[in-house]
Every structure is written in structure tokens, then in C-alpha cells.
Scaffold this motif. Structure first.
Motif, mmCIF file in Angstrom:
data_model
loop_
_atom_site.group_PDB
_atom_site.id
_atom_site.type_symbol
_atom_site.label_atom_id
_atom_site.label_comp_id
_atom_site.label_asym_id
_atom_site.label_seq_id
_atom_site.Cartn_x
_atom_site.Cartn_y
_atom_site.Cartn_z
ATOM 1 N N THR A 183 0.851 -1.197 0.000
ATOM 2 C CA THR A 183 0.000 0.000 0.000
ATOM 3 C C THR A 183 0.883 1.242 0.000
ATOM 4 O OG1 THR A 183 -0.135 -0.130 2.410
ATOM 5 C CG2 THR A 183 -1.950 -1.084 1.158
ATOM 6 N N PHE A 184 0.313 2.336 -0.509
ATOM 7 C CA PHE A 184 1.058 3.583 -0.617
ATOM 8 C C PHE A 184 0.600 4.535 0.493
ATOM 9 C CE2 PHE A 184 1.860 7.862 -2.159
ATOM 10 C CZ PHE A 184 3.167 7.773 -2.615
ATOM 11 N N ASN A 185 1.538 4.987 1.323
ATOM 12 C CA ASN A 185 1.241 5.914 2.410
ATOM 13 C C ASN A 185 2.057 7.187 2.202
ATOM 14 O OD1 ASN A 185 -0.368 4.062 4.239
ATOM 15 N ND2 ASN A 185 1.533 2.889 4.042
ATOM 16 N N TYR A 186 1.374 8.272 1.915
ATOM 17 C CA TYR A 186 2.128 9.498 1.676
ATOM 18 C C TYR A 186 2.763 10.018 2.967
ATOM 19 C CZ TYR A 186 3.403 14.264 0.536
ATOM 20 O OH TYR A 186 4.116 15.423 0.368
ATOM 21 N N PHE A 187 1.967 10.137 4.029
ATOM 22 C CA PHE A 187 2.506 10.696 5.276
ATOM 23 C C PHE A 187 3.242 9.604 6.043
ATOM 24 C CE2 PHE A 187 -0.811 13.953 4.561
ATOM 25 C CZ PHE A 187 0.048 15.035 4.507
ATOM 26 N N ILE A 224 0.518 20.339 -2.079
ATOM 27 C CA ILE A 224 0.140 20.067 -3.471
ATOM 28 C C ILE A 224 0.209 18.565 -3.764
ATOM 29 C CG2 ILE A 224 0.734 20.501 -5.882
ATOM 30 C CD1 ILE A 224 1.916 23.195 -4.948
ATOM 31 N N GLN A 225 1.284 17.928 -3.270
ATOM 32 C CA GLN A 225 1.406 16.486 -3.477
ATOM 33 C C GLN A 225 0.216 15.750 -2.873
ATOM 34 O OE1 GLN A 225 5.269 15.559 -1.794
ATOM 35 N NE2 GLN A 225 6.283 15.720 -3.786
ATOM 36 N N TRP A 226 -0.137 16.141 -1.663
ATOM 37 C CA TRP A 226 -1.248 15.484 -0.970
ATOM 38 C C TRP A 226 -2.565 15.699 -1.717
ATOM 39 C CZ3 TRP A 226 -2.552 11.803 1.992
ATOM 40 C CH2 TRP A 226 -3.692 11.827 2.775
ATOM 41 N N ARG A 227 -2.745 16.913 -2.208
ATOM 42 C CA ARG A 227 -3.978 17.213 -2.937
ATOM 43 C C ARG A 227 -4.030 16.442 -4.251
ATOM 44 N NH1 ARG A 227 -5.590 22.730 -5.901
ATOM 45 N NH2 ARG A 227 -7.808 22.366 -6.153
ATOM 46 N N LYS A 237 -5.439 12.961 -1.441
ATOM 47 C CA LYS A 237 -5.349 12.625 -0.020
ATOM 48 C C LYS A 237 -5.046 11.143 0.175
ATOM 49 C CE LYS A 237 -7.996 16.557 1.410
ATOM 50 N NZ LYS A 237 -9.055 17.116 2.233
ATOM 51 N N GLY A 238 -4.161 10.636 -0.682
ATOM 52 C CA GLY A 238 -3.653 9.290 -0.479
ATOM 53 C C GLY A 238 -4.550 8.179 -0.951
ATOM 54 N N GLN A 239 -5.712 8.526 -1.523
ATOM 55 C CA GLN A 239 -6.671 7.482 -1.874
ATOM 56 C C GLN A 239 -6.450 6.919 -3.275
ATOM 57 O OE1 GLN A 239 -8.843 6.303 0.509
ATOM 58 N NE2 GLN A 239 -7.561 7.680 1.703
#
Length: 961
Positions: free
Chosen positions: A795-799, A819-822, A826-828
């Protein structure tokens, strides 16, 4: 709801119980009728309305004009103090003058109060051996040692043995209010306040209850008893009225315990404060972790799913049907629906209906299904309330007012009001202020509940350790708790707080923050004014805020502190406040709301101020608080730091202590301390304890009386040995003269509660202190994945820890992370379901292509490129993942490379008509040789920092798995 007119009797009762003069009933009723005729719909009297009233009165040519103006003051004072009305400034000043006259009347009794107490003390010593029974004596004991209350309150207390309760480590008197002023009150359950009951008056009261007179007690019989008692030795006082006795006892407390006038009013007027219910249901943290959603609680319908049948649109109807058929076997209770995006009313009605079945109505404990059906039958008359509007306090209240004004049938407004009462306890709509819908001429209701520091720690730990949500969401939600409690901030104030409005006071005081609470484009403060507060908090909590401030270094300071850019206030509420409300309800019961954090913070600030004023140590209330974390916040160092904004380095005794309560009220945004006292400070059990020292001397005779041991019995030596180690070392003669210094809690421990208490024994389910254990920073960091990609699940977890290390060492700034998160939605978007993983494998391993900066951007962005054959299999895979799936938000550029000479191409038509979406681009390139190839480039706009190689590896892992 039909209005109940304001009556003269309410004003008369209130003023009599305060020992205040009162105009005749007819004059008061004339003023009440005049105010009722104005049809005022809010708790305020305008200057124009006051002028109209004055004109009516001054048109009367006789001396009646004078008494009516006095009656008007009496009515308006009641509306201000009890009904929480806002009055024109000219009347506020008049009541300030009246308060001064009230204080003068107390000072007139100074000599009498001093003489009475001196003679009472001498009589008290002889009482320990003689132990007489007299109502007049009991009243002196209660007024000198418990609180200066009007005889009407003592009449109710002396007629009710069950008013004694053991609560939070001490005995208390539960004093019921003559008028309900609490949100939990109804016909069967009166609102009340608590006063601490020291052990000596406790024994006096218990013995009095053993010999209750057959004839019912009245205020007159109490007055006769106390006047008869002081008519003899050693007093020889002339008879006094109830008001004069109240002023005498108020004078004693004012001077003997140095109680300032505003606190004296609190002390002698039980209607100025409300205590919460006896206990709150607590659950273990481990059992509620999984209940925290940490996602917007929306009912996200699956694309292409069939619409619900009309019967399912209102699930509460199925719930009523279930209860009607509950006697039948195999019936299954309908489950609660999800929150709807377009309308949250169905879910609110489900919860309301379920509460009616489980808890009953306002007047009856059990309701029939037919009755509940009737009480909820207005559901179709309500206009929809969207999720976004429900999470925005302003739009929520606009909707409620519009519905309330529109539904003007005889019964519906009352049912709607009860529905709104239920909604105000739901996580999504708990910002609903019911006071706006109550009859303004009735006492304003208080919603009493309070949290201590350990309970705040437990809430933050639960949020930070939850397995749900991302790291920033957990951090934002936890900081919302901290600001709501230590800053005593309202929900909207927390949500609208901008990054530039919170600062560390100075590098040497990192636990101290200055916060500006102002109007913003998203909303205004309650009084439309800006205020600046100073907030001191424990180091673990302060460290979380410092982490966030460091992470957001360089961001736009006009943007909200909690949240990312481009998030509406409604979305921020659902992401960061909704989980807090869930945690509070899971830990402390369904009636707890986010606003109760403000209640707890207000009480903490109040106690800190009184600790400074009375020079008390942090452990002074230890037996009552039963919470080391709260004690630490009451240490001298903590109290001085909290009031640093006012003291500015000066000693407290150099300040005008008379301003303290006004300073506290101003920190909460209240124009009057009375608002703080009544709505945020609950009961007097902690306040009065601060007036008195922890230790005092007890004679052997007094201890015999307290423990109900016969006069002269030597059995007291056994008890003294257990109470004082020093006593056991003395000789027999010295023991007779020994008067130990003991605390109330030491004496209480030796009392047998099960045989001593006449009323109910109540204890609170306090959580063990976590003050020395909690390390929010470590707890939060330990919840972070080590890297973007989970090696076990792919799985990919940004934070993850990698992102926060980059933010700390400045290789990544929060603007870019935002910006990356958006752009990652939001990671989905990159957490693919099984059919999407299959589609990715069909398209083949993608390449991550760097896109050069465009426009004002200085950062390269990432594109995802697939090279694949152009056929039906590829088409279906692309539709799965880009038409409906996780990558549907990214625009695509198609390059079809074909080896052909003819202009007609089925593959070309397939790409144009079936692959392409509305905003996609297409290029066609013919080559003289080679196989046909379709190159699909998804433009993500994701900044490349840290992510280029990471995403390359991520796609490699999931396509080869």
C-alpha cells in the motif's frame, strides 16, 4: 412552541431568595405584561424597546410612575441574571450601581456578623460535649460552615435527607434549583448545584435528620427558630428578617474568608451555577479505537448503483415498524444509515427515534411505538439539510431557524425542538445552539459537563494511536482538542484559526502561546469582536503545536492552522472535528460534545486564578480532583505562566485582585463574569475548598462528635493513633491535650460511608493519571509508516517518516507537500482495489516521466506513462482505472503510433471514440515500420520531490506481484 408569559411570581421568588427588596406583585405584573406584549423573540432588549417601555411608564401622571420604574429594574435584573438577556448599556450601569448598594448593605452587618461568629465559636466548643438538638443552632452551623444561603434553600435542604451525597472525594450538599436551569432537567429530574459539606456540619445535619419534626418545615418556622435561638445567651440579638440574616452571613464570608463580591454572589446564589449529573459512563480506550472513522462520514454512493427505494429513504420508519413487530421471531433491528451528502435528516431522525425507544420522552420513560410515530411524523415537512451545511454552524442555524419559523402548527414546533435537542448531541451537528430556540422569557438552560487534564490526555492519545486516518489528520484532530481545552476555544474558533494567529510567546516559554481570535472570511466570532488570549499547556501538548508550526513554516499565514489549502470549513470540520467528537463520546458518554472542552478549559483557568489569589499549592484540591495531571496545571509555576499576559512579571499581590474574575471572563470572550460562572463553571465544591486551608486543628471532643463516639469515651485514642503517628508516641496526659492538624480527607477516610450516608453514595469514574507517561510526539511518530510503500501489503502511504524528516530538514516544504497530498487525492488514488491492480498489469509497468516546470511553478511534476498495445483488452483496463477508478482525476494524452499508409484505421477510431474522455488530448503518428503502439501519458501535476523513484518502485511492485 407556545410562549409562556413572564410572570411577577418568578421575579418575586428570585429576589426573595437573594434577600433583595421587591416591588408589589401588581406593579411587577404590569411590567411583565408590557414586556410580553412586545413579542420579543430573542434574549435581548434593544435601546428602542427600552425607550418605548419608559415612555409608557412616564405617561402615568401619578406617583405610580416611580414604583413602576423600580419594578422595571427588578424585572430586567431577573431577565439579565436568569434568562441571560442582553440589555442596553444604560441598564447595565444601573445594575452595577445596584450591586454597589447590595455590597453596602452587607457592610452594614459587619459588626453584627463579627459578634455573632465570635459567640458561635464559643458555643461551638461547649456543644461538642452537650450536643443539643435545636433547629436554630443547626441554621447557624450551616450558614457559618457551609454557605450563606437564604432560608428558603435551607428549608428545602432540611426537609430532604437525600440531598447529602459523597462526590469526588468529599461530602456535598446537592441543592436543587427552584426553576430548571439545566439542559438535563425535566419534570422528574431537577437541575442542581453542589456545595462541599465539611465533616462537622455533616454530623450536625445527619443528627438533625434523625429527629425531623412531624410538622413540615417552612421558611417562617426556620426564621422563628433562628431568631429564638439568638434571643438567649450568649447572643442576645434582636429578631431579624430572612434578608437581614442572609446579609449577616454574607458579611461573615466576605471578611472572614476574603471572598470578593462577585464570588460572594456565586456563593450565596445557587441559581448562578449548575452541577453536572453524578457520573459519566467511561469506556476503556482499547474498546473504542476502531470506532474512530477519521474519514468524512459521507454516504458515497457507488457510481451506477440503483437508487434506494422510497421506503428506505427514511430508515426511522423501518425502526418503528421493527419495534411494532418486536414480538415476532427472527426480526432484525434496522441498522443506522450513513450520512447522506445531500441530506443528513434521515440519519438524524433514525438516531432521534432510537433514543425515544431506548430512553423515553421528556415526560415518560417508556413510549409506545404509535406515540413515537406521531412525534416524528413531521419528517417529510422538513427541507433537506446537506452534509456541508450541517457541518457549518452558520448554515446549520439558518436552516434550523427557517424550519422553526415555517412549521407554525400547534404541536410541530415542540416536536421539532425535541428533534433539534437530539441533533445537538450528534457528532455532525453538535454545534447547534438550542438557546436560540428557547422561549426568551424562561431561564436560559445550561449544558453542564467538564473534562479534566487526564481526560484530555486520554482523548489525544486515542486520536494519535488510532489505526484509521492519515498522520496529519490525527495531528490536526489532536491539536483541535488541545486548543479547545487549554484555549477554551469554540469549535468555529478552532476551525477558523489562521496559521499567523498563533505564536510562541518567546523561546524561553515554549509552553506559552499567544492566540488571536478574529473574524475571517469563513465566519465571525460570537460577539463579532477580536480577542487575544494567552494559552499555557503541558509540554507534551505544546510540543504537538510546535511540530505543526515547524511543518507549516513558510506557508500562507492567512490560511487555517488546521488543514490543507482548498479545504472548505465544512470539510475541515468533518475531517478534524468529527473524529474528536467521536472520541469524546466513546470515552465519556453520548452527551459529551466538542464544546465541553471549552467548559473544562474555563474551569481550569478559573481554578488557576483562585490558586494565585488564595496562595494555594497545586495539591490543595488533590482529594477532590483525584488527578495528578490537573494538579500539575495548578502548581504555582503553571498558574503564574498562565496569567503571564496579565502579571507581566509582577507578583500577584501587587495586582488589583478585584479584576481577576473580569480578566478570566475576557479571556473567554464574555462581557460579563456572570456568563462564565453560570454556563462554564459548574458547582461550588472546588471553589469553597480553596477559601479554607487544607489542615486545621481538631480537638478530641470534636472528633468524638464527628465519629459519633459517646462524650468522654477514650475510644477516640484508637482513631487518633491511626490518624496521627505523633499521637501514638505521647504520654497519656499529653494525649488529652493533643489537638492534631488534619485534613478533611484524612477524617473522611475513617468514616464508614455505607452506614453514615443518608442519601446516595456517588463516586466518579476517574481515569488514572497519564501526566507523567504521555508523550504525544513519540506516540504520533511511532504511528507513522517508515516509508511510502508498505513492504508487506504494497500500500502507498504518503505521510510517512520519510516525508516528515524531509519537512524537518527543509528538503521538502509544506507548500509542496500540500500540493502532493492534494494531487494524490489525499492518499486514496494510489491504493488500488483488486480489479484495478489487474487492469494495471494489463496496461503494463508504467514509467514515471518528469514534466518541466510550467507557468509560475518552479518544481518539476510527475507524469505516469503506459506503453501498450491498442486493443479491446487495453481499452477495458483503461476504462477500469481511468474512467471510473483511482486515476480518473488525471487528464491523459494519447499517442497512437501506427505503421500504415491508409488514412482509415479502426484503432484510430477506437482511441478517439472509446479511450478519450472529455479533457483528454490525442496525437496520431504514422511510422514506416514496426508494430502499432498506444502511449498513454497521465498528467498528475504531482511535484516530483521525493516521489519520482518512489512511485516508479511502487508501480513496479504492484504490477509484478
Amino acid at each position: 412552541m407556545a410562549k409562556k408569559p413572564l410572570t411577577a411570581q418568578s421575579i418575586i421568588t428570585y429576589r426573595e431568595e437573594l434577600g433583595m427588596d421587591c416591588e408589589e406583585t401588581s406593579n411587577l405584573q404590569w411590567v411583565c405584561d408590557l414586556i410580553n406584549s412586545l413579542n420579543i423573540n430573542e434574549r435581548a432588549l434593544s435601546k428602542e424597546q427600552l425607550n418605548d417601555i419608559n415612555k409608557r411608564i412616564k405617561s402615568i401622571p401619578t406617583g405610580k410612575q416611580r414604583v413602576l420604574l423600580s419594578a422595571l429594574d427588578h424585572v430586567l435584573f431577573y431577565l439579565k441574571e436568569i434568562c441571560n438577556w442582553q440589555l442596553p448599556e444604560v441598564k447595565e450601569q444601573a445594575f452595577t450601581d445596584e450591586s454597589t448598594m447590595w455590597l453596602f448593605s452587607i457592610h452594614e452587618k459587619n459588626l453584627l456578623a463579627s459578634q455573632c461568629f465570635a459567640r458561635y465559636e464559643s458555643q461551638r466548643e461547649s456543644f461538642m460535649d452537650k450536643r443539643w438538638h435545636d433547629l436554630g443552632w443547626v441554621l447557624l452551623v450551616l450558614n457559618f460552615e457551609v454557605a450563606p444561603l437564604h432560608l428558603s434553600y435551607w428549608q428545602r435542604i432540611l426537609s430532604t435527607p437525600t440531598c447529602i451525597e459523597f462526590f469526588e472525594g468529599q461530602f456535598t450538599l446537592k441543592v436543587s434549583h427552584p426553576k430548571p436551569i439545566s439542559s438535563y432537567a425535566d419534570e422528574d429530574k431537577a437541575s442542581f448545584t453542589r456545595y462541599p459539606l465539611p465533616v462537622f456540619p455533616l454530623r450536625v445535619l445527619l443528627n438533625f435528620y434523625k429527629y425531623l419534626p412531624e410538622k413540615a418545615l417552612t421558611t417562617k418556622s426556620l426564621l422563628d427558630a433562628i431568631n429564638r435561638w439568638v434571643d438567649t445567651e450568649p447572643y442576645y440579638f434582636a429578631a431579624m428578617s430572612p434578608a437581614e440574616w442572609l446579609r449577616t452571613f454574607q458579611s461573615f464570608w466576605h471578611h472572614h474568608y476574603a471572598v470578593p463580591p462577585k464570588l460572594l454572589r456565586d456563593l450565596s446564589d445557587p441559581m448562578r451555577h449548575v452541577s453536572p449529573l453524578d457520573s459519566t459512563e467511561c469506556y476503556a480506550i482499547d474498546t473504542v479505537k476502531e470506532k474512530l472513522l477519521f474519514i468524512p462520514p459521507l454516504n458515497n454512493a457507488v457510481v451506477g448503483a440503483e437508487k434506494k427505494a422510497p421506503a428506505d429513504a427514511w430508515p426511522h420508519k423501518n425502526l418503528i415498524k421493527y419495534h411494532k413487530q418486536s414480538s415476532k421471531e427472527n426480526s432484525t433491528k434496522p441498522t443506522a444509515p450513513a450520512w447522506g451528502t445531500d441530506n443528513v435528516i434521515p440519519k438524524l431522525f433514525y438516531h432521534y427515534t432510537d433514543e425515544l425507544f431506548n430512553e423515553g420522552g421528556v415526560h415518560k420513560k417508556t413510549l409506545l411505538s404509535q406515540s413515537i410515530d406521531r412525534y416524528t411524523n413531521f419528517y417529510k415537512s422538513l427541507n433537506p439539510l446537506s452534509f456541508d451545511d450541517a457541518t457549518n454552524p452558520e448554515t446549520l442555524h439558518r436552516w434550523a431557524h427557517k424550519e422553526f419559523d415555517r412549521l407554525d402548527e400547534k404541536t410541530t414546533p415542540w416536536h421539532l425542538y425535541n428533534f433539534l435537542r437530539s441533533a445537538s448531541h450528534q457528532e455532525l451537528t453538535d454545534e447547534l445552539d438550542l438557546e436560540q430556540f428557547e422561549r426568551p422569557e424562561l431561564p436560559s438552560l445550561v449544558d453542564p459537563f467538564c473534562l479534566n487534564v487526564s481526560q484530555i490526555n486520554s482523548t489525544v492519545e486515542l486520536l494519535l494511536s488510532s489505526k484509521n486516518g492519515d498522520a496529519m489528520q490525527r495531528l490536526f484532530a489532536s491539536i483541535a482538542v488541545i486548543l479547545g481545552y487549554y484555549g477554551a476555544m469554540r469549535r468555529g474558533e478552532v476551525l477558523r484559526l489562521c496559521l499567523g494567529d498563533i505564536t510562541i510567546v518567546n523561546p524561553q516559554k515554549k509552553q506559552l502561546f499567544s492566540i488571536v481570535i478574529r473574524n475571517t472570511p469563513e465566519g465571525t466570532t460570537k460577539n463579532k469582536k477580536t480577542r487575544i488570549i494567552t494559552v499555557f499547556m503541558p509540554e507534551p501538548a505544546a510540543k504537538l503545536i510546535r511540530i505543526l508550526l515547524k511543518i507549516k513554516t513558510g506557508c500562507d499565514e492567512t490560511k487555517p492552522l488546521l488543514g490543507f489549502e482548498y479545504e472548505s470549513i465544512g470539510l475541515r470540520s468533518s475531517y478534524y472535528i468529527y473524529p474528536v467528537t467521536q472520541a469524546l463520546k466513546a470515552l465519556f458518554g453520548p452527551k459529551v460534545r466538542f464544546h465541553h472542552l471549552r467548559h473544562g478549559g474555563a474551569e481550569l483557568l478559573y481554578l488557576q486564578g483562585l490558586h494565585l489569589a488564595y496562595q494555594r499549592q497545586g495539591c490543595h484540591l488533590s482529594s477532590i480532583l483525584q488527578d495528578e495531571a490537573t494538579e500539575a496545571m495548578l502548581s504555582k509555576e503553571s498558574c503564574l505562566a498562565r496569567f503571564d499576559f496579565w502579571l507581566e512579571g509582577r507578583l500577584f499581590d501587587k495586582m488589583n485582585a478585584g479584576l481577576l474574575l473580569d480578566v478570566i471572563a475576557k479571556q473567554h470572550g464574555h462581557s460579563s463574569y456572570a456568563t462564565t460562572r453560570r454556563h462554564y463553571l459548574h458547582g461550588m465544591e472546588k471553589t469553597i475548598a480553596l477559601f479554607k486551608p487544607v489542615y486545621r486543628q481538631y480537638s478530641r471532643a470534636e472528633l468524638r462528635y464527628i465519629y459519633d463516639i459517646p462524650v468522654g469515651s477514650n475510644d477516640i485514642s484508637r482513631i487518633l493513633d491511626s490518624l496521627s503517628q505523633e499521637h501514638s508516641l505521647l504520654s497519656s496526659e499529653d494525649k488529652k491535650q493533643f489537638q492534631p492538624e488534619l485534613t478533611e480527607s484524612q477524617i473522611i477516610k475513617k468514616l464508614k460511608l455505607n452506614t453514615l450516608i443518608v442519601g446516595k453514595v456517588t463516586t466518579t469514574n476517574k481515569q488514572p493519571s497519564t501526566f507523567n507517561k504521555c508523550d504525544f510526539k513519540t506516540l504520533w511518530e511511532s504511528s507513522l509508516p517508515e516509508d511510502f510503500i508498505d513492504k508487506n501489503t504494497n500500500t502507498f502511504n504518503y505521510f510517512c517518516q520519510k516525508v516528515f524528516k524531509a519537512l524537518n530538514n527543509k528538503t521538502l516544504d509544506f507548500k509542496t507537500a500540500n500540493i502532493q497530498w492534494r494531487q494524490l487525492a489525499k492518499g486514496q488514488y494510489f491504493n488500488f482495489v483488486s480489479k484495478e491492480l489487474k487492469a494495471l498489469k494489463t496496461l503494463g509497468k508504467p514509467k514515471i516521466i518528469l514534466q518541466k516546470p510550467q507557468g509560475k511553478s518552479h518544481t518539476e511534476t510527475l507524469n505516469i506513462q503506459f506503453s501498450c498495445v491498442c486493443n479491446q483488452k487495453t481499452l477495458q483496463a483503461f476504462k477500469t482505472i481511468c474512467h471510473k477508478g483511482s486515476l480518473k482525476h488525471y487528464t491523459a494524452t494519447f499517442l497512437l503510433i501506427q505503421n500504415r499508409k491508409s488514412l482509415n484505421s479502426n484503432k484510430l477510431n477506437m482511441v478517439k471514440n472509446q479511450f478519450l474522455r472529455k479533457d483528454d488530448n490525442f496525437n496520431w503518428h504514422k511510422t514506416p515500420g514496426g508494430n502499432t503502439q498506444l502511449i498513454i501519458t497521465l498528467k498528475t501535476l504531482i511535484p516530483s520531490t521525493l516521489l519520482a523513484q518512489t512511485l516508479e518502485q511502487y508501480f513496479l511492485n504492484i504490477t509484478l506481484k
